[in-house]
Design an enzyme around this catalytic site. Structure first.
Site, PDB file in Angstrom:
ATOM      1  N   HIS A   1      38.902  14.595   7.416  1.00  0.00           N
ATOM      2  CA  HIS A   1      38.034  13.917   8.042  1.00  0.00           C
ATOM      3  C   HIS A   1      38.952  14.042   9.589  1.00  0.00           C
ATOM      4  O   HIS A   1      39.785  13.846   9.037  1.00  0.00           O
ATOM      5  CB  HIS A   1      36.901  13.258   7.912  1.00  0.00           C
ATOM      6  CG  HIS A   1      35.698  13.436   6.540  1.00  0.00           C
ATOM      7  ND1 HIS A   1      34.876  12.911   5.933  1.00  0.00           N
ATOM      8  CD2 HIS A   1      35.663  15.225   6.502  1.00  0.00           C
ATOM      9  CE1 HIS A   1      33.904  13.404   5.615  1.00  0.00           C
ATOM     10  NE2 HIS A   1      34.344  14.393   5.593  1.00  0.00           N
TER      11      HIS A   1
ATOM     12  N   HIS B   1      36.973   2.121   8.275  1.00  0.00           N
ATOM     13  CA  HIS B   1      36.179   2.000   9.354  1.00  0.00           C
ATOM     14  C   HIS B   1      35.304  -0.032   8.722  1.00  0.00           C
ATOM     15  O   HIS B   1      35.343  -0.368   8.125  1.00  0.00           O
ATOM     16  CB  HIS B   1      34.603   2.851   9.052  1.00  0.00           C
ATOM     17  CG  HIS B   1      35.309   3.645   9.325  1.00  0.00           C
ATOM     18  ND1 HIS B   1      34.939   4.606  10.811  1.00  0.00           N
ATOM     19  CD2 HIS B   1      35.563   4.800   8.076  1.00  0.00           C
ATOM     20  CE1 HIS B   1      35.299   6.096  10.548  1.00  0.00           C
ATOM     21  NE2 HIS B   1      35.262   6.573   9.376  1.00  0.00           N
TER      22      HIS B   1
ATOM     23  N   ASP C   1      38.820  11.867  11.820  1.00  0.00           N
ATOM     24  CA  ASP C   1      38.744  10.351  12.147  1.00  0.00           C
ATOM     25  C   ASP C   1      40.343   9.991  10.887  1.00  0.00           C
ATOM     26  O   ASP C   1      40.849   9.302  11.180  1.00  0.00           O
ATOM     27  CB  ASP C   1      38.083   9.621  12.249  1.00  0.00           C
ATOM     28  CG  ASP C   1      36.753   9.235  11.269  1.00  0.00           C
ATOM     29  OD1 ASP C   1      36.511  10.317  10.252  1.00  0.00           O
ATOM     30  OD2 ASP C   1      37.003   8.521  10.141  1.00  0.00           O
ATOM     31  N   HIS C   2      40.577  10.822  10.250  1.00  0.00           N
ATOM     32  CA  HIS C   2      41.796  10.180   9.948  1.00  0.00           C
ATOM     33  C   HIS C   2      43.201  11.575   9.217  1.00  0.00           C
ATOM     34  O   HIS C   2      44.072  11.338   8.705  1.00  0.00           O
ATOM     35  CB  HIS C   2      41.189  10.533   7.895  1.00  0.00           C
ATOM     36  CG  HIS C   2      40.249  10.040   7.839  1.00  0.00           C
ATOM     37  ND1 HIS C   2      40.377   8.462   7.248  1.00  0.00           N
ATOM     38  CD2 HIS C   2      38.912   9.592   8.351  1.00  0.00           C
ATOM     39  CE1 HIS C   2      38.849   7.756   6.960  1.00  0.00           C
ATOM     40  NE2 HIS C   2      38.130   8.507   7.833  1.00  0.00           N
TER      41      HIS C   2
ATOM     42  N   HIS D   1      32.957  10.889  -1.167  1.00  0.00           N
ATOM     43  CA  HIS D   1      33.092  11.697   0.493  1.00  0.00           C
ATOM     44  C   HIS D   1      33.432  12.463   0.402  1.00  0.00           C
ATOM     45  O   HIS D   1      32.247  14.101   1.575  1.00  0.00           O
ATOM     46  CB  HIS D   1      33.113  10.512   0.760  1.00  0.00           C
ATOM     47  CG  HIS D   1      33.389  10.283   2.616  1.00  0.00           C
ATOM     48  ND1 HIS D   1      32.735   9.900   3.078  1.00  0.00           N
ATOM     49  CD2 HIS D   1      34.583  10.324   3.503  1.00  0.00           C
ATOM     50  CE1 HIS D   1      32.930  10.089   4.941  1.00  0.00           C
ATOM     51  NE2 HIS D   1      34.204  10.439   4.384  1.00  0.00           N
TER      52      HIS D   1
ATOM     53  N   HIS E   1      41.761  11.701   3.291  1.00  0.00           N
ATOM     54  CA  HIS E   1      40.945  12.396   3.164  1.00  0.00           C
ATOM     55  C   HIS E   1      40.822  13.620   4.289  1.00  0.00           C
ATOM     56  O   HIS E   1      41.407  13.585   5.327  1.00  0.00           O
ATOM     57  CB  HIS E   1      39.724  12.498   2.748  1.00  0.00           C
ATOM     58  CG  HIS E   1      38.765  11.160   3.583  1.00  0.00           C
ATOM     59  ND1 HIS E   1      38.396  10.472   3.875  1.00  0.00           N
ATOM     60  CD2 HIS E   1      37.505  11.913   4.248  1.00  0.00           C
ATOM     61  CE1 HIS E   1      37.794   9.941   4.950  1.00  0.00           C
ATOM     62  NE2 HIS E   1      37.359  10.952   5.395  1.00  0.00           N
TER      63      HIS E   1
ATOM     64  N   ASP F   1      37.652   6.552   3.426  1.00  0.00           N
ATOM     65  CA  ASP F   1      35.679   6.087   3.300  1.00  0.00           C
ATOM     66  C   ASP F   1      35.030   5.743   1.963  1.00  0.00           C
ATOM     67  O   ASP F   1      34.349   7.070   2.104  1.00  0.00           O
ATOM     68  CB  ASP F   1      35.489   7.478   4.211  1.00  0.00           C
ATOM     69  CG  ASP F   1      36.031   7.064   5.365  1.00  0.00           C
ATOM     70  OD1 ASP F   1      36.230   6.266   6.175  1.00  0.00           O
ATOM     71  OD2 ASP F   1      35.539   7.984   6.318  1.00  0.00           O
TER      72      ASP F   1
HETATM   73 FE    FE Z   1      35.620   8.028   8.478  1.00  0.00          FE
HETATM   74 ZN    ZN Z   2      35.549  10.758   5.990  1.00  0.00          ZN
END
Ligand code: FE
Ligand code: ZN
Length: 256
Positions: free
Chosen positions: A59, A172, A61-62, A115, A57, A134
């Site tokens: 975001h 995570h 951090d991805h 999410h 996805h 996530d």
């Molecule tokens: Fe994340």
């Molecule tokens: Zn995320």
């Protein structure tokens, strides 16, 4: 035919990075791109050359390492069709039912919105591995930022239906916090209480709680257990619509 090799590593404060490698075809993918220096170190450590990035996805951090890694390795950057415009450096997009050929290995794609609206998961059936980003966490699930709780519930049902022995690689290490919440929702679930204790010990020693398995999650994760009479009783929601029960659990966690 060789099995998929999976190298897991810590990234940022609580992300997990994964390199997956098919030795026979000599292909290597980074599952998402948290923390570029950690990914480069993992490539150095394994001696694998990056050929693919598989994003779950949009975001940061991805996907934050997409541009730099693509520039360095010229790798394919694969991500969710439904949020293609938000994935940096994307070269190919995938969605529900697509099959990704990764060397000699194959992954089936699931759309798991909630999410984010375009979130996808990668299921390597023969390798008993699901990379779920996530969407699903050990003892938890992602916050519902873009979708609705009923949509998230429907997404989680797809993952819950995978074979019980499937290893769940989430993005995570949130398990200890999730466990503290889970035991408040279903305190009479003995398997959950035992798992929560074990998680506390593992984290106290700095050890990983990921991957888990679909079997473990079905038995203990309150976000997959809306249909269980024991959870319904604990919430005082016997016989309620399952999506409503999930929504209540998600709401409690958001306020925990
Ligand atoms: Fe994340
Ligand atoms: Zn995320």
């Amino acid at each position: 035919m060789s099995a998929l090799e999976i190298h897991q590593f810590e990234a940022f404060d609580d992300n997990y990075g994964y390199l997956i490698h098919d030795a026979e075809a000599n292909v290597t993918a980074s599952i998402d791109t948290p923390d570029t220096p950690k990914i480069l170190a993992a490539l150095e450590h394994t001696g694998w050359a990056l050929t693919h990035i598989l994003c779950t996805h949009h975001h940061f951090d991805h996907t934050g390492g997409n541009e730099e890694l693509k520039a360095k390795f010229g790798c394919e950057v694969i991500g969710p069709r439904a949020e293609a415009a938000k994935i940096p450096a994307l070269t190919r997009s995938l969605g529900e039912g697509d099959i990704l050929e990764f060397g000699t290995r194959k992954a089936r794609i699931f759309d798991v919105p909630g999410h984010t609206l375009g979130h996808i998961a990668y299921w390597f059936e023969e390798d008993k591995a699901a990379f779920v980003g996530d969407a699903l966490f050990a003892l938890g699930c992602g916050r519902v930022f873009e979708g609705t709780p009923p949509q998230m519930w429907a997404s989680l049902q797809k993952l819950a239906a995978l074979p019980p022995a499937t290893n769940v690689y989430c993005a995570h290490e949130y398990t200890l916090g999730n466990a503290k919440f889970a035991v408040t929702v279903e305190p009479e679930n003995d398997e959950l209480m035992a798992r929560a204790k074990e998680i506390e010990l593992l984290r106290a020693r700095g050890e990983r709680t990921v991957p888990s398995t679909i079997e473990m999650e079905l038995a203990t994760n309150p976000f997959l257990r809306a249909g269980e009479p024991s959870l319904q009783r604990a919430l005082g929601m016997e016989g309620a619509v399952l999506a409503d029960i999930f929504t209540e659990v998600r709401k409690r966690k958001d306020n925990f």
